[in-house]
Write a protein that holds these residues in place. Structure first.
Motif, short mmCIF file in Angstrom:
data_model
loop_
_atom_site.label_atom_id
_atom_site.label_comp_id
_atom_site.label_asym_id
_atom_site.label_seq_id
_atom_site.Cartn_x
_atom_site.Cartn_y
_atom_site.Cartn_z
N LEU A 186 0.90 -1.16 0.21
CA LEU A 186 0.08 -0.04 -0.09
C LEU A 186 0.84 1.32 0.09
O LEU A 186 0.31 2.36 -0.69
N VAL A 187 1.83 1.36 0.64
CA VAL A 187 2.78 2.45 1.04
C VAL A 187 3.40 2.91 -0.22
O VAL A 187 3.59 3.72 -0.87
N ASN A 188 3.93 1.40 -0.69
CA ASN A 188 4.83 1.55 -2.00
C ASN A 188 4.05 2.18 -3.29
O ASN A 188 4.41 2.82 -4.11
N LEU A 203 7.18 4.05 6.70
CA LEU A 203 7.06 2.49 7.01
C LEU A 203 7.58 2.56 8.38
O LEU A 203 7.07 1.98 9.65
N LYS A 204 8.60 3.15 8.59
CA LYS A 204 9.63 3.15 9.66
C LYS A 204 8.88 3.95 10.78
O LYS A 204 8.81 3.48 12.05
N GLN A 205 8.26 5.10 10.49
CA GLN A 205 7.69 5.96 11.42
C GLN A 205 6.49 5.14 12.03
O GLN A 205 6.02 5.00 13.27
N THR A 206 5.82 4.51 11.10
CA THR A 206 4.71 3.59 11.52
C THR A 206 4.94 2.50 12.57
O THR A 206 4.33 2.14 13.07
N ALA A 207 6.00 1.79 12.17
CA ALA A 207 6.54 0.84 12.85
C ALA A 207 6.92 1.22 14.15
O ALA A 207 6.55 0.35 15.34
N GLU A 208 7.39 2.43 14.32
CA GLU A 208 7.87 2.94 15.80
C GLU A 208 6.85 3.20 16.53
O GLU A 208 6.65 3.13 17.73
N SER A 209 5.57 3.53 16.03
CA SER A 209 4.24 4.05 16.90
C SER A 209 3.47 2.87 16.90
O SER A 209 2.50 3.17 17.74
N ALA A 226 2.02 9.57 9.68
CA ALA A 226 3.52 9.49 9.09
C ALA A 226 3.81 10.15 8.01
O ALA A 226 4.96 11.07 7.91
N ALA A 227 2.77 10.01 6.99
CA ALA A 227 3.26 10.86 5.68
C ALA A 227 2.84 12.34 5.90
O ALA A 227 3.68 13.34 5.31
N ARG A 228 2.02 12.94 6.79
CA ARG A 228 1.47 14.17 7.23
C ARG A 228 3.02 14.79 7.71
O ARG A 228 3.17 16.08 7.22
N ASN A 229 3.63 14.06 8.52
CA ASN A 229 4.67 14.64 9.25
C ASN A 229 5.91 15.04 8.24
O ASN A 229 6.61 15.71 8.68
N LEU A 230 5.91 14.71 6.96
CA LEU A 230 6.85 14.83 6.13
C LEU A 230 6.66 15.82 5.29
O LEU A 230 7.25 16.44 4.32
N ILE A 231 5.39 16.59 5.15
CA ILE A 231 5.12 17.43 4.23
C ILE A 231 5.95 18.52 4.28
O ILE A 231 6.14 19.10 3.18
N ASP A 232 6.30 19.11 5.48
CA ASP A 232 7.11 20.39 5.60
C ASP A 232 8.47 20.36 5.12
O ASP A 232 9.17 21.25 4.51
N GLN A 233 8.83 19.02 5.07
CA GLN A 233 10.16 18.66 4.51
C GLN A 233 10.07 18.50 2.97
O GLN A 233 11.08 18.93 2.46
N GLU A 234 9.10 17.69 2.46
CA GLU A 234 8.95 17.74 1.03
C GLU A 234 7.31 17.79 0.61
O GLU A 234 6.63 16.91 1.08
N ALA A 241 0.13 11.46 1.26
CA ALA A 241 -0.91 11.29 2.42
C ALA A 241 -2.31 11.35 1.77
O ALA A 241 -3.26 10.75 2.30
N ALA A 242 -2.56 11.86 0.82
CA ALA A 242 -3.93 12.05 0.20
C ALA A 242 -4.28 10.58 -0.40
O ALA A 242 -5.37 9.98 -0.20
N ARG A 243 -3.21 9.87 -0.98
CA ARG A 243 -3.50 8.35 -1.45
C ARG A 243 -3.71 7.65 -0.43
O ARG A 243 -4.62 6.64 -0.53
N LEU A 244 -3.14 7.62 0.93
CA LEU A 244 -3.41 6.96 1.88
C LEU A 244 -4.72 7.12 2.34
O LEU A 244 -5.29 6.19 2.96
N LEU A 245 -5.37 8.37 2.35
CA LEU A 245 -6.59 8.68 2.87
C LEU A 245 -7.61 7.97 1.96
O LEU A 245 -8.40 7.52 2.35
#
Length: 976
Positions: A186-188, A203-209, A226-234, A241-245
């Protein structure tokens, strides 16, 4: 310095990173002690045990401040070599920065709190950057990136089995071990064919949480967060994040309709491994659509008439791949507030949503399937978007699709409460309200029926305020109303105080918007520093119905009567004193807004049937009202950014869009549900619509034009001329097919007076107090002749609304607004969202200066580029934010648009510094340039905590002072 570091070649960076990465044993225990100040004693270090650190593998360890010192020491070692260990200067810097980092960390958490290792490293990075140690900060960033990449290789679909087993509660309520293979697929897919994003950090952040016993729906949320938290970086992670939603939405909709027997840990109702271009297989999407329409109608969520469409034909026209056009903010907004749902289960998928809206708008068409498809194509491509009430209610049992309602409140107790009842009914179905209160008699006016004295208009405004809160637009968003009062009303001074936070709360309306309805005569008295007389409308009733020279003559006559004592309830003040109070309250409370009575009436196309007594909730609608008619406007906006090809406006595409959009807006009038009869009478008689624009700033970015430039003003002029021409022409052509509106004869249209021509009428009334450009480029003579032969379908065609919500759906800038900030957190009813300007990121990537340090710079400087030295001046100019642009540029561009509009525009103004002189000049300029209305004044909060730059010893930058932006009011959403 930063710019010097950025110029290091890749070999040097690789060497630097390797040097830092291999320094694990350079700092001995003795050297650690060298860098600890006396405050880092054994006793104080025992306090650290009360804090816990979560490491990347999920393990928890006691917090140790010494490790912060060691990390910084390694960073200095990487840049300056081993001599850094014995350097007194570096010793002092590390000691100071260690305290700063520790203080920043514990300030945000309680005792016995939990810190994440990434938060600690972020604070170290920020401290190094702010101290001016940019080379060291760069080394630290490279070190983190190298280790992050190494860790990312440890978490892939192939070796995910190394993660400890966690049990998940599936759809059937049973616990099962997590299926990491499905999660990875799914994430890929979510990152497929996208640049600068990766599945690994998600995946890493999800696994940690993860935690034992997590529910499947919460697993979706972890992936999404996890995807949302990366938006300000990229920024591209917004689409991820929209696709995961979307994945969550597809599962919910299919399961909610009973289309798939989902059970256990099924993440999707189909095999994600087989998918390529879209997440849902097209055939599955089409089968779902027919079932959705049928079942939603049975549940009384949709009109049964929709089931009588040729659903197969409509389903075949769906384009599921357009689901991938959404940004996260846009899709989350639809998910939270627009999609049809039952018992909190979303049944509507995005393309079904657009088709449902299109079906409602085409419900009265002869070939309604073909028209529904035509409307759907426009909406789903984001070329045009209907207003929020239309999106909410089209195709439902109560299709209240209109955005704005304007009313006049009579001076009679029963009529006042009847008007409040109308407000409640209109608000219930998502209508925004503009109330004209000028007729209501003022304080101390005689009440003939009781021989008592009136309390004036203020107590009734308090009731209207509370009514708007009580009726919150069907539970979907806050009720919203704006009260208008003319500047000669005896209660005007109390009216200005309505939004103050001090004083008698019984005479305050904290939730209601307010606006001054200002005649030109008042502005002349202000400029000439003359006196101004306030009247009670029961003694001067005809002032409410007059404008221009007629108003001037009547007003002067009443002043003479006041001087001879014939009028009792009057007050004379200095016009400039009232003006100053207007400006002061506007700056202090954001209200009342400045709107101008005479240009709204003198240029009004339908002035032969009534007087414009107010604007609407968002100041873009200028229609007449009376006791028999509640003015209605039906809104939608062209996405200007979607019509720029290779830096130029695509006229052919724009023409196609506008012709279809005008038909959609005209259809609203006949299909609409009217909760009060006065609205139906007015709307069917005059048929006004308001076609506007959004994405103006995006269009400027695509054209590489700075907002604060003459080229941008010229583009505002040229683009609006074309849009105005095409919209008016489309309405005239509709008149051939459907007939002209009932009150066409006698209108300015019928006299061959177009919006551009009506400027001459205003010029004649104003004299020297007027200066507006009147140049044209198109053949308006041919259009005049066409209109006089064919008529007009709509009394009004054009109005620019704020579009705060629908522009989020389309992923573009709001309306005609400049960039608010280049990186910021937006809050609305759907939550908080990190937003980064994608055009800026693209430009910085091209310059090879987009990195973690740049992200932190933008955060520190509140999204401003002006203090970041390594950004070129031309880039700073192009991406200047709203508070860095002189608002006079906004007025100049608005003046150019206003000449083409038969209504008005929602124009926000921005002021970075409190200055009475600037405010005075700004609003006088707006009046002289022929603007009909203005909207919010947005200012920087004077009481916000200031941020001061780094010590000059460590940077070339000058001391920079900035403030967190304090927006006095949230965006109006009723007309968007």
């Amino acid at each position: 310095m930063l710019e010097q570091t950025a110029e290091c070649d890749s070999d040097k960076q690789t060497e630097l990173t390797a040097h830092l990465a291999n320094k694990e044993n350079v700092v001995s225990q003795d050297n650690k002690a060298t860098f600890l100040s006396p405050t880092h004693s054994t006793n104080q270090r025992q306090d650290d045990v009360s804090y816990t650190v979560i490491r990347r593998n999920g393990q928890k360890t006691p917090f140790d401040r010494q490790k912060i010192i060691v990390a910084m020491t390694k960073a200095f070692l990487a840049v300056e070599g081993k001599e850094a260990v014995v350097s007194k200067r570096i010793h002092q810097i590390v000691e100071s920065l260690g305290k700063e980092v520790y203080s920043a960390l514990i300030r945000r958490i309680p005792a016995n709190g939990v810190l994440h290792i990434e938060d600690i490293q972020d604070q170290v990075e920020l401290a190094l950057m702010r101290s001016g140690e940019h080379k060291v900060a760069r080394a630290y960033v490279l070190y983190r990136e190298a280790h992050a990449k190494k860790r990312g290789n440890d978490l892939t679909a192939e070796n995910i089995s190394t993660i400890p087993v966690v049990h998940v509660i599936g759809l059937d309520g049973q616990q099962q071990p997590i299926n990491w293979e499905n999660v990875c697929h799914l994430v890929n897919w979510a990152v497929h064919n996208m640049t600068d994003v990766s599945a690994e950090p998600i995946l890493k952040q999800t696994a940690e949480s993860l935690y034992e016993g997590i529910h499947l729906k919460d697993l979706y949320q972890l992936l999404l967060l996890a995807a949302r938290n990366l938006i300000d970086q990229e920024p591209n992670y917004s689409q991820v994040a929209a696709r995961l939603l979307l994945a969550q939405l597809y599962t919910q909709a299919h399961n909610g309709l009973g289309l798939m027997d989902l059970k256990g840990l099924d993440l999707l109702p189909f095999d994600v491994k087989k998918l390529t271009g879209t997440l849902v297989e097209p055939e599955s999407y089409r089968n779902y659509f027919a079932s959705y329409i049928q079942q939603a109608a049975k549940l009384k969520l949709l009109d049964e008439e929709l089931t009588r469409f040729d659903l197969k034909k409509l389903a075949d026209a769906l384009q599921p791949e357009r689901d991938l056009l959404f940004s996260y903010l846009g899709l989350q907004t639809l998910y939270d507030r627009y999609f049809i749902h039952s018992a909190s289960v979303r049944l509507e998928l995005p393309q079904a949503f657009f088709m449902r809206v299109a079906m409602g708008l085409a419900i009265n068409e002869i070939d309604r399937e073909s028209k529904a498809i035509e409307f759907y194509q426009l909406l789903s491509a984001f070329d045009f978007m209907s207003s929020t009430p239309t999106l909410f209610n089209s195709g439902t049992l109560r299709p209240q699709l209109s955005s704005c309602y304007l009313t006049s409140v009579p001076d009679d107790l029963s009529d006042i409460y009847s008007a409040l009842r109308d407000n409640a009914l209109l608000s219930k179905y998502a209508g925004g309200l503009g109330n004209d209160w000028t007729q209501v008699r003022g304080m101390n006016a005689l009440i003939n029926g009781t021989n008592g004295r009136s309390q004036g208009v203020i107590p009734f405004l308090k009731v209207a305020n509370d009514s708007a809160i009580a009726v919150n637009q069907g539970g979907k968003r806050k009720g919203a109303v704006c009260a208008y009062l003319e500047s000669w009303h005896i209660d005007i001074e109390d009216f200005l105080d309505l939004r103050k936070n001090t004083g008698d709360d019984r005479r305050r309306a904290h939730d209601m918007n307010t606006a001054n309805w200002i005649p030109d005569l008042f502005m002349e008295r202000v400029v000439e520093e003359g006196d101004w007389t306030l009247f009670s409308p029961d003694e001067v009733p005809d002032l409410h119905e007059k404008f221009g020279k007629e108003f001037r003559d009547a007003y002067l006559g009443y002043e003479r009567q006041a001087e001879t004592g014939q009028l009792k309830n009057v007050k004379t003040i200095k016009a400039v004193d009232l003006w100053r109070k207007m400006l002061g309250m506007l700056f202090e409370t954001g209200h009342p807004w400045m709107t101008f009575k005479d240009p709204c009436n003198i240029r009004y196309t339908n002035q032969h049937v009534g007087v414009v007594h107010s604007s609407n909730l968002c100041t873009e609608i200028t229609l007449h009202t009376n006791e028999q008619e509640i003015a209605v406007c039906n809104l939608g906006s062209v996405n200007l950014a979607q019509h720029i090809d290779h830096g130029e406006l695509n006229i052919e595409k724009l023409k196609k869009t506008i012709r279809t959009a005008m038909r959609m807006l005209d259809n609203v009038i006949d299909y609409n549900f009217y909760s009060v009869p006065q609205a139906r009478v007015s709307n069917l008689k005059h048929r006004p619509v308001g076609l506007g624009i959004m994405g103006f700033q995006d269009a400027l970015f695509q054209k590489n034009l700075a907002y604060a430039s003459q080229q941008a003003v010229d583009f505002a002029d040229a683009s609006m001329e074309i849009i105005s021409y095409l919209a008016i022409e489309a309405s005239s052509d509709l008149a051939v097919e459907r007939g002209a509106y009932a009150t066409y004869q006698g209108s300015l249209w019928s006299q061959g007076v177009l919006p551009i021509d009506s400027i001459k009428n205003l010029q004649a009334e104003r004299g020297n107090y007027f200066d507006q450009d009147t140049s044209t480029t198109l053949n308006w003579d041919s259009l005049r002749k066409k209109i006089q032969m064919q008529g007009m379908r709509n009394s009004n065609c054009l109005a620019i609304a704020p579009t705060a919500t629908i522009s989020n759906i389309c992923g573009v800038s709001q309306s005609i607004e400049p960039t608010y900030q280049n990186l910021y957190v937006k809050s609305n009813l759907s939550g908080e969202f990190s937003l980064t300007n994608p055009y800026l990121v693209k430009a910085l990537k091209a310059l090879k200066i987009w990195d973690s340090v740049m992200v932190n710079d933008l955060k520190y400087f509140d999204g401003s580029l002006q203090s970041i030295e390594r950004i070129p001046d031309e880039v700073k100019s192009l991406f200047a934010t709203a508070f860095e642009i002189d608002s006079r540029w906004l007025i100049e561009a608005a003046s150019r648009r206003q000449k083409w509009l038969d209504q008005a525009q929602s124009l926000n103004l921005y002021l970075a510094e409190a200055s009475g002189k600037k405010l005075d000049q700004l609003y006088k300029l707006a009046w002289v340039r022929g603007l009909k209305t203005t909207y919010y004044l947005r200012s920087l909060g004077a009481t916000q905590i200031e941020k001061t730059s780094i010590d000059k010893r460590h940077t070339k930058s000058q001391v920079v002072t900035s403030a967190v932006c304090s927006i006095l009011e949230p965006d109006c959403e009723a007309c968007q």
